[in-house]
Design a protein around this motif. Structure first.
Motif, short mmCIF file in Angstrom:
data_model
loop_
_atom_site.label_atom_id
_atom_site.label_comp_id
_atom_site.label_asym_id
_atom_site.label_seq_id
_atom_site.Cartn_x
_atom_site.Cartn_y
_atom_site.Cartn_z
N ARG A 144 -7.52 -6.76 7.61
CA ARG A 144 -6.91 -6.56 6.29
C ARG A 144 -5.40 -6.82 6.42
N PRO A 145 -4.85 -7.55 5.45
CA PRO A 145 -3.41 -7.84 5.52
C PRO A 145 -2.57 -6.56 5.54
N ASP A 146 -1.42 -6.65 6.14
CA ASP A 146 -0.44 -5.55 6.15
C ASP A 146 0.26 -5.55 4.80
N TRP A 147 -0.39 -4.96 3.81
CA TRP A 147 0.15 -4.99 2.44
C TRP A 147 1.48 -4.27 2.33
N ALA A 148 1.68 -3.20 3.11
CA ALA A 148 2.97 -2.49 3.07
C ALA A 148 4.09 -3.40 3.59
N GLY A 149 3.81 -4.14 4.66
CA GLY A 149 4.79 -5.08 5.20
C GLY A 149 5.09 -6.21 4.22
N ILE A 150 4.04 -6.71 3.57
CA ILE A 150 4.23 -7.78 2.58
C ILE A 150 5.01 -7.24 1.39
N GLU A 151 4.69 -6.04 0.96
CA GLU A 151 5.42 -5.44 -0.17
C GLU A 151 6.91 -5.29 0.16
N ALA A 152 7.22 -4.87 1.37
CA ALA A 152 8.62 -4.72 1.77
C ALA A 152 9.34 -6.08 1.71
N LEU A 153 8.67 -7.14 2.14
CA LEU A 153 9.29 -8.47 2.09
C LEU A 153 9.46 -8.95 0.65
#
Length: 143
Positions: free
Chosen positions: A38-47
């Motif tokens: 599963r993608p690191d959605w928290a990391g993507i959201e931060a970016l």
């Protein structure tokens, strides 16, 4: 000057790059580890919060005979989720051979004696930059 994020999606990790439309260039940012495929959605959201992109570009793998790879439905799903979660237009672009080109470019850099782990992560982020630059090069230039 619209900013874009580029993604080299993989089941274990996702390379991320940032680029902009004026110069048509992109820069490798980071590689995010997936958790349980599963993608690191928290990391993507931060970016997304940091860069506030106007759109995202996701690499879509093709075989040399112009057919999509067998696992490309997962990339389509990732693109739909990216669009839905962040209300961003998402563009798919042929990523054929970008990882090979990224490995070649990294090997040619001065002091390219990186450890395999460091180089492996750098490949994904650089591949994301190449994916983004491919898409940017296909867009009409506005004066």
């Amino acid at each position: 000057m619209p900013t874009l994020l580029g993604f080299d999606f993989g089941l274990r990790k996702i390379g991320v790059a940032v680029g902009q439309t004026v110069t048509g260039s992109a820069t490798a940012l980071t590689t995010l580890r997936s958790r349980g495929e599963r993608p690191d959605w928290a990391g993507i959201e931060a970016l997304v919060r940091e860069w506030q992109p106007a759109a995202a570009v996701v690499g879509l793998p093709f075989n040399m005979d112009d057919t999509e790879e067998a696992w490309s439905p997962r990339i389509h799903r990732f693109a739909r989720q990216l669009e839905g979660r962040f209300r961003l237009p998402v563009h798919l672009v042929d990523e054929r051979l970008t990882s090979i080109e990224a490995r070649r470019q990294l090997a040619e850099r001065p002091g390219a004696k990186h450890s395999r782990g460091d180089n492996h992560h750098a490949v994904d982020a650089l591949a994301a930059a190449l994916i983004l630059e491919t898409w940017l090069s296909e867009q009409p230039r506005t004066p």
